[in-house]
Design a protein around this motif. Structure first.
Motif, PDB file in Angstrom:
ATOM      1  N   GLU A 137       0.844  -1.183   0.000  1.00 58.91           N
ATOM      2  CA  GLU A 137       0.000   0.000   0.000  1.00 58.91           C
ATOM      3  C   GLU A 137       0.882   1.235   0.000  1.00 58.91           C
ATOM      4  O   GLU A 137       2.011   1.213   0.484  1.00 58.91           O
ATOM      5  CB  GLU A 137      -0.976  -0.001   1.171  1.00 58.91           C
ATOM      6  CG  GLU A 137      -0.351  -0.070   2.528  1.00 58.91           C
ATOM      7  CD  GLU A 137      -1.392  -0.227   3.621  1.00 58.91           C
ATOM      8  OE1 GLU A 137      -1.598   0.752   4.347  1.00 58.91           O
ATOM      9  OE2 GLU A 137      -1.968  -1.319   3.735  1.00 58.91           O
ATOM     10  N   ALA A 138       0.345   2.282  -0.596  1.00 56.60           N
ATOM     11  CA  ALA A 138       1.056   3.559  -0.678  1.00 56.60           C
ATOM     12  C   ALA A 138       0.030   4.675  -0.590  1.00 56.60           C
ATOM     13  O   ALA A 138      -1.129   4.501  -0.967  1.00 56.60           O
ATOM     14  CB  ALA A 138       1.834   3.662  -1.986  1.00 56.60           C
ATOM     15  N   GLN A 139       0.465   5.809  -0.126  1.00 53.82           N
ATOM     16  CA  GLN A 139      -0.408   6.965  -0.088  1.00 53.82           C
ATOM     17  C   GLN A 139      -0.462   7.582  -1.476  1.00 53.82           C
ATOM     18  O   GLN A 139       0.518   7.573  -2.215  1.00 53.82           O
ATOM     19  CB  GLN A 139       0.098   7.989   0.938  1.00 53.82           C
ATOM     20  CG  GLN A 139      -0.047   7.520   2.373  1.00 53.82           C
ATOM     21  CD  GLN A 139       0.875   6.377   2.735  1.00 53.82           C
ATOM     22  OE1 GLN A 139       2.030   6.358   2.356  1.00 53.82           O
ATOM     23  NE2 GLN A 139       0.353   5.408   3.460  1.00 53.82           N
ATOM     24  N   ASN A 140      -1.596   8.153  -1.814  1.00 51.43           N
ATOM     25  CA  ASN A 140      -1.758   8.674  -3.168  1.00 51.43           C
ATOM     26  C   ASN A 140      -0.863   9.876  -3.447  1.00 51.43           C
ATOM     27  O   ASN A 140      -0.609  10.198  -4.609  1.00 51.43           O
ATOM     28  CB  ASN A 140      -3.225   9.005  -3.464  1.00 51.43           C
ATOM     29  CG  ASN A 140      -3.727  10.224  -2.730  1.00 51.43           C
ATOM     30  OD1 ASN A 140      -3.444  10.424  -1.550  1.00 51.43           O
ATOM     31  ND2 ASN A 140      -4.502  11.026  -3.430  1.00 51.43           N
ATOM     32  N   ASP A 141      -0.324  10.533  -2.409  1.00 53.20           N
ATOM     33  CA  ASP A 141       0.567  11.665  -2.656  1.00 53.20           C
ATOM     34  C   ASP A 141       2.031  11.249  -2.783  1.00 53.20           C
ATOM     35  O   ASP A 141       2.901  12.096  -2.968  1.00 53.20           O
ATOM     36  CB  ASP A 141       0.405  12.752  -1.587  1.00 53.20           C
ATOM     37  CG  ASP A 141       0.894  12.327  -0.220  1.00 53.20           C
ATOM     38  OD1 ASP A 141       1.168  11.130  -0.010  1.00 53.20           O
ATOM     39  OD2 ASP A 141       0.992  13.209   0.657  1.00 53.20           O
ATOM     40  N   ASN A 142       2.310   9.960  -2.717  1.00 55.76           N
ATOM     41  CA  ASN A 142       3.672   9.471  -2.929  1.00 55.76           C
ATOM     42  C   ASN A 142       3.802   9.069  -4.404  1.00 55.76           C
ATOM     43  O   ASN A 142       3.984   7.906  -4.752  1.00 55.76           O
ATOM     44  CB  ASN A 142       3.972   8.307  -1.990  1.00 55.76           C
ATOM     45  CG  ASN A 142       5.441   7.992  -1.906  1.00 55.76           C
ATOM     46  OD1 ASN A 142       6.245   8.492  -2.696  1.00 55.76           O
ATOM     47  ND2 ASN A 142       5.802   7.157  -0.953  1.00 55.76           N
ATOM     48  N   LEU A 143       3.684  10.064  -5.258  1.00 59.02           N
ATOM     49  CA  LEU A 143       3.615   9.843  -6.703  1.00 59.02           C
ATOM     50  C   LEU A 143       4.863   9.161  -7.249  1.00 59.02           C
ATOM     51  O   LEU A 143       4.756   8.277  -8.110  1.00 59.02           O
ATOM     52  CB  LEU A 143       3.372  11.175  -7.422  1.00 59.02           C
ATOM     53  CG  LEU A 143       3.243  11.121  -8.942  1.00 59.02           C
ATOM     54  CD1 LEU A 143       2.128  10.180  -9.376  1.00 59.02           C
ATOM     55  CD2 LEU A 143       3.015  12.522  -9.497  1.00 59.02           C
ATOM     56  N   ILE A 144       6.025   9.529  -6.763  1.00 53.89           N
ATOM     57  CA  ILE A 144       7.258   8.920  -7.277  1.00 53.89           C
ATOM     58  C   ILE A 144       7.259   7.422  -6.989  1.00 53.89           C
ATOM     59  O   ILE A 144       7.587   6.610  -7.862  1.00 53.89           O
ATOM     60  CB  ILE A 144       8.497   9.630  -6.715  1.00 53.89           C
ATOM     61  CG1 ILE A 144       8.565  11.061  -7.265  1.00 53.89           C
ATOM     62  CG2 ILE A 144       9.778   8.853  -7.057  1.00 53.89           C
ATOM     63  CD1 ILE A 144       9.639  11.934  -6.638  1.00 53.89           C
ATOM     64  N   ALA A 145       6.858   7.037  -5.781  1.00 54.79           N
ATOM     65  CA  ALA A 145       6.788   5.611  -5.448  1.00 54.79           C
ATOM     66  C   ALA A 145       5.741   4.911  -6.309  1.00 54.79           C
ATOM     67  O   ALA A 145       5.985   3.819  -6.826  1.00 54.79           O
ATOM     68  CB  ALA A 145       6.479   5.422  -3.970  1.00 54.79           C
ATOM     69  N   CYS A 146       4.584   5.546  -6.478  1.00 57.96           N
ATOM     70  CA  CYS A 146       3.534   4.934  -7.302  1.00 57.96           C
ATOM     71  C   CYS A 146       4.015   4.727  -8.733  1.00 57.96           C
ATOM     72  O   CYS A 146       3.739   3.687  -9.344  1.00 57.96           O
ATOM     73  CB  CYS A 146       2.268   5.781  -7.264  1.00 57.96           C
ATOM     74  SG  CYS A 146       1.442   5.780  -5.659  1.00 57.96           S
ATOM     75  N   ARG A 147       4.732   5.687  -9.267  1.00 56.70           N
ATOM     76  CA  ARG A 147       5.292   5.526 -10.617  1.00 56.70           C
ATOM     77  C   ARG A 147       6.248   4.340 -10.669  1.00 56.70           C
ATOM     78  O   ARG A 147       6.280   3.584 -11.655  1.00 56.70           O
ATOM     79  CB  ARG A 147       6.029   6.793 -11.043  1.00 56.70           C
ATOM     80  CG  ARG A 147       5.130   7.943 -11.406  1.00 56.70           C
ATOM     81  CD  ARG A 147       5.957   9.162 -11.707  1.00 56.70           C
ATOM     82  NE  ARG A 147       5.151  10.277 -12.201  1.00 56.70           N
ATOM     83  CZ  ARG A 147       5.641  11.499 -12.396  1.00 56.70           C
ATOM     84  NH1 ARG A 147       6.918  11.763 -12.148  1.00 56.70           N
ATOM     85  NH2 ARG A 147       4.853  12.459 -12.853  1.00 56.70           N
ATOM     86  N   PHE A 148       7.039   4.154  -9.623  1.00 58.85           N
ATOM     87  CA  PHE A 148       7.963   3.021  -9.551  1.00 58.85           C
ATOM     88  C   PHE A 148       7.182   1.705  -9.562  1.00 58.85           C
ATOM     89  O   PHE A 148       7.530   0.770 -10.292  1.00 58.85           O
ATOM     90  CB  PHE A 148       8.842   3.137  -8.302  1.00 58.85           C
ATOM     91  CG  PHE A 148       9.665   1.912  -8.018  1.00 58.85           C
ATOM     92  CD1 PHE A 148      10.718   1.556  -8.848  1.00 58.85           C
ATOM     93  CD2 PHE A 148       9.380   1.122  -6.922  1.00 58.85           C
ATOM     94  CE1 PHE A 148      11.470   0.421  -8.587  1.00 58.85           C
ATOM     95  CE2 PHE A 148      10.128  -0.011  -6.650  1.00 58.85           C
ATOM     96  CZ  PHE A 148      11.181  -0.363  -7.484  1.00 58.85           C
ATOM     97  N   TYR A 149       6.123   1.616  -8.761  1.00 63.20           N
ATOM     98  CA  TYR A 149       5.340   0.374  -8.724  1.00 63.20           C
ATOM     99  C   TYR A 149       4.718   0.074 -10.087  1.00 63.20           C
ATOM    100  O   TYR A 149       4.720  -1.075 -10.533  1.00 63.20           O
ATOM    101  CB  TYR A 149       4.258   0.440  -7.638  1.00 63.20           C
ATOM    102  CG  TYR A 149       4.814   0.770  -6.272  1.00 63.20           C
ATOM    103  CD1 TYR A 149       5.989   0.195  -5.800  1.00 63.20           C
ATOM    104  CD2 TYR A 149       4.170   1.684  -5.453  1.00 63.20           C
ATOM    105  CE1 TYR A 149       6.510   0.511  -4.561  1.00 63.20           C
ATOM    106  CE2 TYR A 149       4.681   2.007  -4.200  1.00 63.20           C
ATOM    107  CZ  TYR A 149       5.852   1.423  -3.768  1.00 63.20           C
ATOM    108  OH  TYR A 149       6.356   1.748  -2.541  1.00 63.20           O
TER     109      TYR A 149
END
Length: 181
Positions: A137-149
Motif C-alpha cells: 500500500e502507498a499513499q496517493n501523494d507518494n507519486l514517485i513511489a507509485c510511478r515506480f510500482y
C-alpha cells in the motif's frame, strides 16, 4: 556519475539490526494519484503540485528478531561497500500474497536499480513460498513511489479513503498488486 561498486543483497539477521533503518530517508512529494473506478477496474490520473515538499516516515521500531530465520516473514538488505543502502520487508499474507511492509532505498542510490533488485529478490522469495503475487500500500501523494510500482508491473487493485482518517495530510491509501503468471 554513480558509484559502480557491486551491490550485495543479504538476508537480514541479528548482525544487521543496528542498520535496519539506514535506508529510511525522506522522499519528495511532487504530486498525487487521483484514482477512479471505471468499467470494473481502477484507473488513475496524475496531478502535479506547484510546490514540492519532502516527507519522511518515522523509523520502524519492531521486534526485529521476529524476522530472523522465519518462514512467514523476511527482510532483505542491499549493501554496497559494507553500507546498507536499501531494504525490502515482506510477510506472507492470508490471501497468498507476499505483502511488502516496507521498501526503501537511500536517496543517493535511487533510480540506480536498487529498488528493482530488492523487488526481484522479494518476488523470488514469494514464489519459493508458493505465493501468488506481491502487494503493498502507498499513499496517493507518494507519486514517485507509485510511478515506480507501475513501472515494476504492479496494478492498482483498490482504494481506501478512511485508513488514514487520523492523518489530515493523506487523502487516500492505494493498494497495489503484482500477480505472478
Amino acid at each position: 556519475m554513480k558509484n559502480i561498486e557491486p551491490i550485495e543483497i543479504l538476508r537480514f539477521d541479528e548482525k544487521h539490526i543496528t542498520e535496519i533503518n539506514n535506508a529510511n530517508e525522506g522522499f519528495l512529494i511532487i504530486g498525487k494519484i487521483i484514482p477512479s473506478f471505471q468499467e470494473g477496474e481502477w484507473v488513475y490520473e496524475e496531478e502535479l503540485f506547484e510546490r514540492t515538499s519532502e516527507m519522511k516516515f518515522p523509523d520502524d521500531h519492531l521486534n526485529w528478531s521476529e524476522y530472523i530465520n522465519k518462514e512467514d516473514k523476511v527482510i532483505f538488505l542491499a549493501y554496497q561497500n559494507k553500507k546498507c543502502i536499501g531494504q525490502i520487508r515482506l510477510v506472507k499474507d492470508w490471501n497468498k500474497y507476499a505483502y511488502i511492509e516496507n521498501i526503501a532505498v537511500r536517496k543517493e542510490f535511487r533510480k540506480s536499480g536498487i529498488g528493482r533488485m530488492l523487488l526481484i529478490v522479494g518476488e523470488e522469495w514469494a514464489k519459493e513460498n508458493s505465493l501468488i503475487g506481491m502487494s503493498l500500500e502507498a499513499q496517493n501523494d507518494n507519486l514517485i513511489a507509485c510511478r515506480f510500482y507501475i513501472k515494476e508491473e504492479f496494478v492498482l487493485g483498490g482504494v481506501d479513503t478512511l485508513k488514514q482518517f487520523y492523518n489530515p495530510n493523506i487523502d487516500i491509501t492505494l493498494y497495489w498488486y503484482k500477480i505472478f503468471t
